[in-house]
Design a protein around this motif. Structure first.
Motif, short mmCIF file in Angstrom:
data_model
loop_
_atom_site.label_atom_id
_atom_site.label_comp_id
_atom_site.label_asym_id
_atom_site.label_seq_id
_atom_site.Cartn_x
_atom_site.Cartn_y
_atom_site.Cartn_z
N PRO A 32 0.80 -1.23 0.00
CA PRO A 32 0.00 0.00 0.00
C PRO A 32 0.83 1.28 0.00
O PRO A 32 0.48 2.25 -0.68
N TRP A 242 -12.61 1.02 3.55
CA TRP A 242 -11.46 0.26 3.07
C TRP A 242 -10.14 0.95 3.36
O TRP A 242 -9.12 0.26 3.56
N ILE A 246 -6.89 -0.92 5.18
CA ILE A 246 -5.55 -1.02 4.61
C ILE A 246 -4.53 -0.36 5.52
O ILE A 246 -3.46 -0.92 5.79
N ARG A 252 -5.03 -7.95 6.48
CA ARG A 252 -3.82 -8.73 6.28
C ARG A 252 -3.51 -9.55 7.52
O ARG A 252 -3.13 -10.73 7.42
N LEU A 286 -10.09 -11.88 0.88
CA LEU A 286 -9.97 -10.42 0.84
C LEU A 286 -11.09 -9.80 0.00
O LEU A 286 -11.63 -8.74 0.36
N TYR A 308 -5.14 -2.44 -1.80
CA TYR A 308 -4.54 -3.43 -0.92
C TYR A 308 -3.20 -3.89 -1.49
O TYR A 308 -2.28 -4.25 -0.75
#
Length: 383
Positions: A32, A242, A246, A252, A286, A308
């Motif tokens: 990212p 979102w 991230i 993650r 995801l 992402y």
């Protein structure tokens, strides 16, 4: 098209998937922070490639990712649509060997990332080239040809058409995708293909919701795939946007225990992409996670996948397919669709229309076969 109809939802699914793929192509393989540094913030539309010298920057993958180009995800999806149209019926593993692979190695198509008309075999990456190696040159049994391949999202990334053909019947979509994916993948790569096709079929239901789609995925998923989806969906339910997901790394962190690919995406650990009942591909959980965060809204689902990084084109493509199937064609912005069509020189609308028309014929034949079977079973009971 009537909003919410089979044709509308099929268009939303396949067009939404293709546009998500095109937006995610430039950010694939990146972190990212790299994405925001390269494009001066979040990517919310069509951007140029990460590398200006894209032909030589990564010699193993000399592809023009960016500028609205669809990737192999969409090219393989369209190829599977053509295989359905060829047969005019449900597919099995033998159709992958006898119908898909000959087109893969014999039919020229326009490949935007290579900026030329060529065989699709020349664009697909190594795990997809394995199809030709095993089925054309190796003459492997199609039902188990995927054994020995790298376990990745290669089969899952193009099975959305299976969900459209089996619209509103996720159990049938799961079974058909598991059958055909055996020619390409094994282990959790094959499982992800089945679950993604089922999720698409669930999203095609007229009153489908994000909860019903995720619930279907959890009901059918097995082993590490189910646990990974559950963990990511739970984490996503606690996030409002979102960008937060991230920046915080919460998704993650949720998928990490089940993913075999390292945090530094291009690093290969000892267990990377090897069969396991404990693991999952990262892309499907995801995609579902960003769908949850976005409440099913197409743009926010896709933007999450794009930013992402990592396997961004596949995450955005899968998320775009699910959100598009939920909302129909209108949720995918016309300006983006037209830009991707122009840049990719590829018709994104016709494959969806043709597939939906075929789905009606196939399901009519299914109903007729089922009626005969029930009639004959009734005669057994009478005897």
């Amino acid at each position: 098209m009537t909003t919410g109809s089979l044709h509308d939802k099929a268009a939303g699914c396949l067009v939404g998937s293709a546009v998500g793929d095109a937006l995610g192509g430039p950010t694939e393989g990146l972190a990212p922070a790299q994405i925001r540094q390269r494009w001066d913030g979040w990517v919310r539309g069509i951007v140029p490639p990460y590398h200006d010298d894209w032909r030589t920057a990564r010699p193993i993958a000399p592809y023009h990712k960016g500028d609205g180009h669809i990737t192999d995800d969409t090219l393989m999806t369209h190829l599977l649509v053509q295989v359905y149209l060829d047969k005019g019926d449900h597919l099995d593993a033998y159709d992958i060997a006898e119908r898909l692979v000959p087109r893969l190695i014999g039919d020229k198509v326009w490949v935007p990332e290579l900026e030329t008309e060529t065989l699709l075999l020349h664009r697909v990456f190594l795990a997809e080239k394995y199809l030709a190696l095993r089925l054309h040159w190796g003459h492997a049994d199609p039902r188990e040809a995927g054994v020995g391949n790298a376990v990745n999202c290669g089969a899952a990334m193009y099975v959305a058409p299976v969900g459209v053909i089996n619209a509103a019947d996720p159990d049938a979509a799961y079974a058909e995708a598991i059958e055909i994916a055996g020619a390409h993948q094994s282990s959790y790569g094959r499982e992800a293909a089945g679950v993604f096709a089922a999720a698409v079929a669930a999203a095609m239901v007229p009153d489908a919701t994000v909860d019903s789609v995720v619930g279907t995925a959890l009901r059918l998923a097995k082993d590490g795939t189910r646990v990974a989806i559950e963990a990511v969906a739970e984490a996503a339910s606690r996030v409002d946007h979102w960008t937060e997901a991230i920046e915080s790394g919460v998704l993650r962190a949720a998928v990490r225990p089940y993913d075999t690919v390292a945090d530094t995406y291009r690093d290969q650990g000892l267990g990377a992409r090897r069969p396991s009942r404990l693991h999952s591909i990262e892309e499907l959980p995801l995609a579902l996670g960003f769908l949850v965060i976005a409440g099913g809204e197409w743009e926010r689902t896709v933007h999450g996948g794009v930013n992402y990084g990592r396997d961004a084109d596949s995450i955005a493509s899968m998320g775009g397919a699910l959100a598009g199937a939920l909302g129909g064609r209108k949720v995918v912005p016309d300006a983006l669709v037209e830009a991707v069509i122009r840049a990719s020189r590829t018709d994104l609308e016709a494959p969806a229309a043709d597939l939906a028309t075929l789905a009606v014929r196939i399901r009519k034949a299914d109903a007729d076969r089922r009626a005969r079977a029930e009639r004959d079973f009734g005669r057994l009971l009478e005897g």
